[in-house]
Design a protein around this motif. Sequence first.
Motif, PDB file in Angstrom:
ATOM      1  N   THR A 157      42.522 -92.306 -51.599  1.00  0.00           N
ATOM      2  CA  THR A 157      42.366 -90.843 -51.552  1.00  0.00           C
ATOM      3  C   THR A 157      41.152 -90.447 -50.715  1.00  0.00           C
ATOM      4  N   ARG A 274      45.000 -84.475 -64.475  1.00  0.00           N
ATOM      5  CA  ARG A 274      44.185 -83.499 -63.761  1.00  0.00           C
ATOM      6  C   ARG A 274      44.267 -82.124 -64.422  1.00  0.00           C
ATOM      7  N   HIS A 324      37.781 -84.254 -61.351  1.00  0.00           N
ATOM      8  CA  HIS A 324      38.722 -84.100 -60.237  1.00  0.00           C
ATOM      9  C   HIS A 324      38.869 -82.647 -59.761  1.00  0.00           C
ATOM     10  N   ASP A 375      39.699 -83.058 -56.342  1.00  0.00           N
ATOM     11  CA  ASP A 375      38.816 -84.223 -56.394  1.00  0.00           C
ATOM     12  C   ASP A 375      37.370 -83.753 -56.304  1.00  0.00           C
TER      13      ASP A 375
END
Length: 402
Positions: A157, A274, A324, A375
């Motif tokens: 990522t 998330r 995140h 993120d």
Amino acid sequence: MEKVKLRIYQLTLVLSFISLALVLVNSGKQREFFYIAIYASIIGLFCEYKKITWRPFSIALPILLIGLLNLAWYMVYEYHTEGLNAYSDYLGSSKKIILASILVFYIDRFKTYITKENFQKYFLYATATGFVLATGYGLWQASEGITRVEMAINRATVSAYVYSVLSLAFVYSLYLQQNVKLYVVAGFTILLSYLLILMTGTRAAMGLYLILAIVLTLYQFRKIHLKSTMIFLAIVAGIVIVSYKPLISPKIAQTQTEIDDYQKGNDRTSLGARFSMWSIGIQNGLAHPLGQSMEERETWSRNYVKEGHPQVAAALGYINIHLHNEMIEKYSLQGIPGLAVLLFFFASMIYYAVSKKNALLLTTMLLLLLYGLTDVILLSSEALIFFMTLFALSTPFSQRNK
């Protein structure tokens, strides 16, 4: 003495360029050149102390505020009597950001040491080198059968985030050359980059890269060439068609499944976790408007789940890392002050980029903001150093006051 000052500035730029180029192939060397560039900038500022002024506005200020806030929060909440807390990501990031603000300030304030044309040329060389090295490394990993291309950062990522910005920085440097052949190279770069981003399996980058490439192009040229646009879109369509089944379709299916699972009460998926982290992070911020420690956040969150909110239990697996989301992470730990400073950082940087017609800085900030919705970029060492170096190197592209 003037010659010494010039050489120090040139050295700082060279070291920064090397750090930028190495981000996805050698993180250790990237970090070393970043720090050496900062040391050179500090020496340069000492030599230039009579010329240092705080006006006009420099983007070093909002960067410095982020670093100072992180340091203040750490010293208040995480510096225990036995010494440094084991969780020191915020301490590490605060030091990097504060030092980076010095680099940004120095390169910005004394950019008259280098002509616009020469800087554009050197920036092209640096971004081209970084792009070629990173792309070659990524394609080699793909040929070796790695599931998700991650290059030297070892986190697919973060690699995708950095690679997408590095790619657009290279594209921007090609646009500045005002050469038709290099415009074709820029188009090919965008297509190749998107293919490699698909190989990282990072949904945020897959969804945002082409959009920001279009934003950068339109902001730079302020008009659309219909024929070129049609050719470009046709090639993009071809890449999407070829890669849809092996790369894109699984991610779409995964996203839909995870949303369905979350709606059914199962948050133990990537996206579901998330959602739970964002929910519990907001609740933490509401309960602690002036901030709290990591330990306090974890304790409060576990009690919150036990007291009748089992639907967000998956968040507990990440609660002692980060949530995140850049803004929710700040709000949950640093309360209203942290969120206010972060919003000032984004708003002032974007406003500066628009007012100075700095397409590179604007694109970089938009991607940092959008990636930060899923993120926490400013805690990753490699990504943090890369973004701070690019911020510094973007300042000479700002429209200079006459």
